[in-house]
Design a protein around this motif. Structure first.
Motif, PDB file in Angstrom:
ATOM      1  N   ASP A 183       0.832  -1.195   0.000  1.00 14.96           N
ATOM      2  CA  ASP A 183       0.000   0.000   0.000  1.00 14.96           C
ATOM      3  C   ASP A 183       0.869   1.249   0.000  1.00 14.96           C
ATOM      4  O   ASP A 183       2.091   1.191   0.189  1.00 14.96           O
ATOM      5  CB  ASP A 183      -0.890  -0.015   1.245  1.00 14.96           C
ATOM      6  N   ILE A 184       0.229   2.386  -0.192  1.00 14.60           N
ATOM      7  CA  ILE A 184       0.865   3.694  -0.098  1.00 14.60           C
ATOM      8  C   ILE A 184       0.213   4.480   1.026  1.00 14.60           C
ATOM      9  O   ILE A 184      -0.891   4.155   1.473  1.00 14.60           O
ATOM     10  CB  ILE A 184       0.728   4.490  -1.404  1.00 14.60           C
ATOM     11  N   GLN A 338     -11.032  11.440  -1.419  1.00 13.39           N
ATOM     12  CA  GLN A 338     -10.012  12.211  -0.710  1.00 13.39           C
ATOM     13  C   GLN A 338      -9.180  11.315   0.217  1.00 13.39           C
ATOM     14  O   GLN A 338      -8.528  11.817   1.123  1.00 13.39           O
ATOM     15  CB  GLN A 338     -10.668  13.320   0.110  1.00 13.39           C
ATOM     16  N   ARG A 339      -9.200  10.027  -0.015  1.00  7.50           N
ATOM     17  CA  ARG A 339      -8.497   9.092   0.856  1.00  7.50           C
ATOM     18  C   ARG A 339      -7.068   8.884   0.381  1.00  7.50           C
ATOM     19  O   ARG A 339      -6.825   8.663  -0.802  1.00  7.50           O
ATOM     20  CB  ARG A 339      -9.254   7.766   0.924  1.00  7.50           C
ATOM     21  N   GLY A 340      -6.121   8.931   1.325  1.00  4.98           N
ATOM     22  CA  GLY A 340      -4.708   8.919   0.976  1.00  4.98           C
ATOM     23  C   GLY A 340      -4.024   7.581   1.013  1.00  4.98           C
ATOM     24  O   GLY A 340      -2.797   7.511   0.910  1.00  4.98           O
ATOM     25  N   SER A 341      -4.788   6.483   1.149  1.00  8.54           N
ATOM     26  CA  SER A 341      -4.206   5.142   1.089  1.00  8.54           C
ATOM     27  C   SER A 341      -5.129   4.240   0.289  1.00  8.54           C
ATOM     28  O   SER A 341      -6.348   4.460   0.225  1.00  8.54           O
ATOM     29  CB  SER A 341      -4.004   4.558   2.491  1.00  8.54           C
ATOM     30  N   LEU A 342      -4.565   3.205  -0.331  1.00 10.98           N
ATOM     31  CA  LEU A 342      -5.375   2.269  -1.093  1.00 10.98           C
ATOM     32  C   LEU A 342      -6.232   1.410  -0.170  1.00 10.98           C
ATOM     33  O   LEU A 342      -7.316   0.975  -0.565  1.00 10.98           O
ATOM     34  CB  LEU A 342      -4.477   1.391  -1.962  1.00 10.98           C
ATOM     35  N   LEU A 343      -5.737   1.171   1.039  1.00 11.24           N
ATOM     36  CA  LEU A 343      -6.530   0.441   2.027  1.00 11.24           C
ATOM     37  C   LEU A 343      -7.899   1.085   2.195  1.00 11.24           C
ATOM     38  O   LEU A 343      -8.926   0.394   2.252  1.00 11.24           O
ATOM     39  CB  LEU A 343      -5.790   0.417   3.368  1.00 11.24           C
ATOM     40  N   GLU A 344      -7.931   2.409   2.258  1.00  7.26           N
ATOM     41  CA  GLU A 344      -9.197   3.135   2.400  1.00  7.26           C
ATOM     42  C   GLU A 344      -9.945   3.248   1.069  1.00  7.26           C
ATOM     43  O   GLU A 344     -11.167   3.066   1.011  1.00  7.26           O
ATOM     44  CB  GLU A 344      -8.939   4.535   2.921  1.00  7.26           C
ATOM     45  N   LEU A 345      -9.224   3.563  -0.003  1.00  9.80           N
ATOM     46  CA  LEU A 345      -9.868   3.751  -1.301  1.00  9.80           C
ATOM     47  C   LEU A 345     -10.594   2.493  -1.759  1.00  9.80           C
ATOM     48  O   LEU A 345     -11.706   2.559  -2.300  1.00  9.80           O
ATOM     49  CB  LEU A 345      -8.821   4.149  -2.343  1.00  9.80           C
TER      50      LEU A 345
END
Length: 387
Positions: A183-184, A338-345
């Protein structure tokens, strides 16, 4: 003349370290798509060095004078080098690295993903800026390939993790191999210039006396390694394999027009974390994956401010050193895009494949009325290396 809307005009002038045709590394300032060789232009020895540390250690008055001198040289038509003709390097020697967890939206999303039957925020989260100590030696400059890390993982309820089995009494059995949940985390990093003394906390109001500048930052994360190892002591191998920062360090002075009010904090933090309205930075972030923009996180929605992070980092008397780097944690806003990680996206369903390229871009209001463009953060995923 440099286009004033290019993001690298006279109201920005970020610092970096460059070399030409394998020559000595030295300090430069970016202006448009060109680089001013500060060492050659000024003759100052602290600028003829392979990192910004010598300059940063001299403190705010020297930073101010250097910035003014660079601007005057450029306004007078000083000779510059095409950006395409120079090689850029890690801009400063990283002394220590601390990563915070300062976005309420990110922390809430992660809590809902990982602890769906519990409160998403842990009891301490709104009382202090949560953070962990990272690995300074694996902070790398933009463009450095990121090798898929290996480590221990175990089966979880998430379908993206591989099966590992268990013992007869139901205990999990880990396996060792490449992460399948790479992830990022789109973040902002703060670079310490002036050190502090051991035993003396840095007051909330003293941020500008110690912090030299800001970098874009990607805190690469192996979520399956992280999930297995982080209890009870926190992130380790799931985070320590690589942290990418921009080549250019934006001076705090260039962000004077970007300071803004952050969302109200409730409950009111303890006094050492600062009185009154919390101030943060109005910085827009763009997350690009394989040429497609997938998210635009706004830093102005963060819960904990950079001034509070520094105050808490030193609240126990821990000192900061020239070259210390502390990061904001993942920047996420309230909206899904507006989510800054792929885990959230992607809510834990997809992660990075080999060959994926991630680019983080940043912009902020400039003191000249337009916008400045902070240094981008780029990284491509390479396959795990075989023993």
């Amino acid at each position: 003349m440099t286009d004033p809307h290019s993001g690298f005009g006279l109201d920005h002038l970020p610092y970096g370290v460059f070399s030409v045709a394998g020559g000595a590394r030295r300090v430069g300032v970016r202006h448009g798509d060109r680089v001013l060789d500060l060492a050659a232009s000024t003759g100052r020895p602290e600028l003829a060095t392979p990192s910004l540390n010598a300059l940063m250690a001299l403190g705010p008055e020297v930073w101010r004078q250097t910035r003014e001198e660079a601007r005057s040289l450029l306004e007078a038509g000083a000779e510059t080098l095409p950006l395409a003709d120079v090689e850029l390097h890690l801009p400063f020697e990283v002394a220590d690295y601390v990563d915070f967890y300062a976005s309420e939206h990110h922390a809430t999303n992660v809590g809902r993903i990982l602890r769906p039957d519990s409160e998403p925020l842990l009891p301490n989260w709104k009382h202090l800026p949560v953070g962990y100590h990272g690995r300074a030696g694996t902070v790398v400059p933009s463009g450095t390939p990121v090798v898929r890390p290996r480590g221990q993982v175990v089966t979880s309820t998430g379908s993206a993790q591989r099966s590992t089995g268990s013992t007869s009494d139901g205990r999990a059995v880990p396996t060792y191999g490449p992460t399948e949940r790479l992830d990022i985390e789109a973040e902002l990093g703060f670079v310490v210039g002036t050190p502090s003394s051991l035993g003396d906390p840095v007051p909330y109001a003293a941020f500008g006396e110690h912090v030299f500048g800001v970098v874009g930052l990607n805190d690469w994360s192996a979520r399956d390694l992280q999930a297995w190892e982080y209890v009870p002591l926190g992130p380790f191998l799931g985070k320590s394999f690589a942290t990418t920062i921009s080549h250019w360090v934006t001076p705090v002075a260039a962000l004077e027009a970007a300071w803004c009010d952050l969302p109200a904090q409730e409950p009111t933090p303890l006094a050492y974390l600062g009185p009154g309205q919390v101030r943060g930075l109005d910085i827009d972030v763009e997350v690009e994956l394989d040429g497609e923009v997938v998210s635009r996180p706004p830093y102005r929605t963060m819960y904990w401010s950079p001034t509070q992070m520094l105050a808490h980092l030193t609240a126990n008397g821990a000192s900061v050193r020239t070259g210390d780097l502390f990061a904001s944690g993942t920047i996420s806003g309230p909206a899904e895009d507006q989510r800054g990680s792929l885990l959230e996206l992607w809510w834990g369903e997809r992660f990075l494949d080999d060959g994926a390229e991630v680019v983080l871009r940043y912009s902020a209001p400039g003191t000249g009325g337009g916008r400045i463009t902070l240094g981008e953060v780029r990284g491509r995923v390479e396959p795990a290396r075989v023993d």
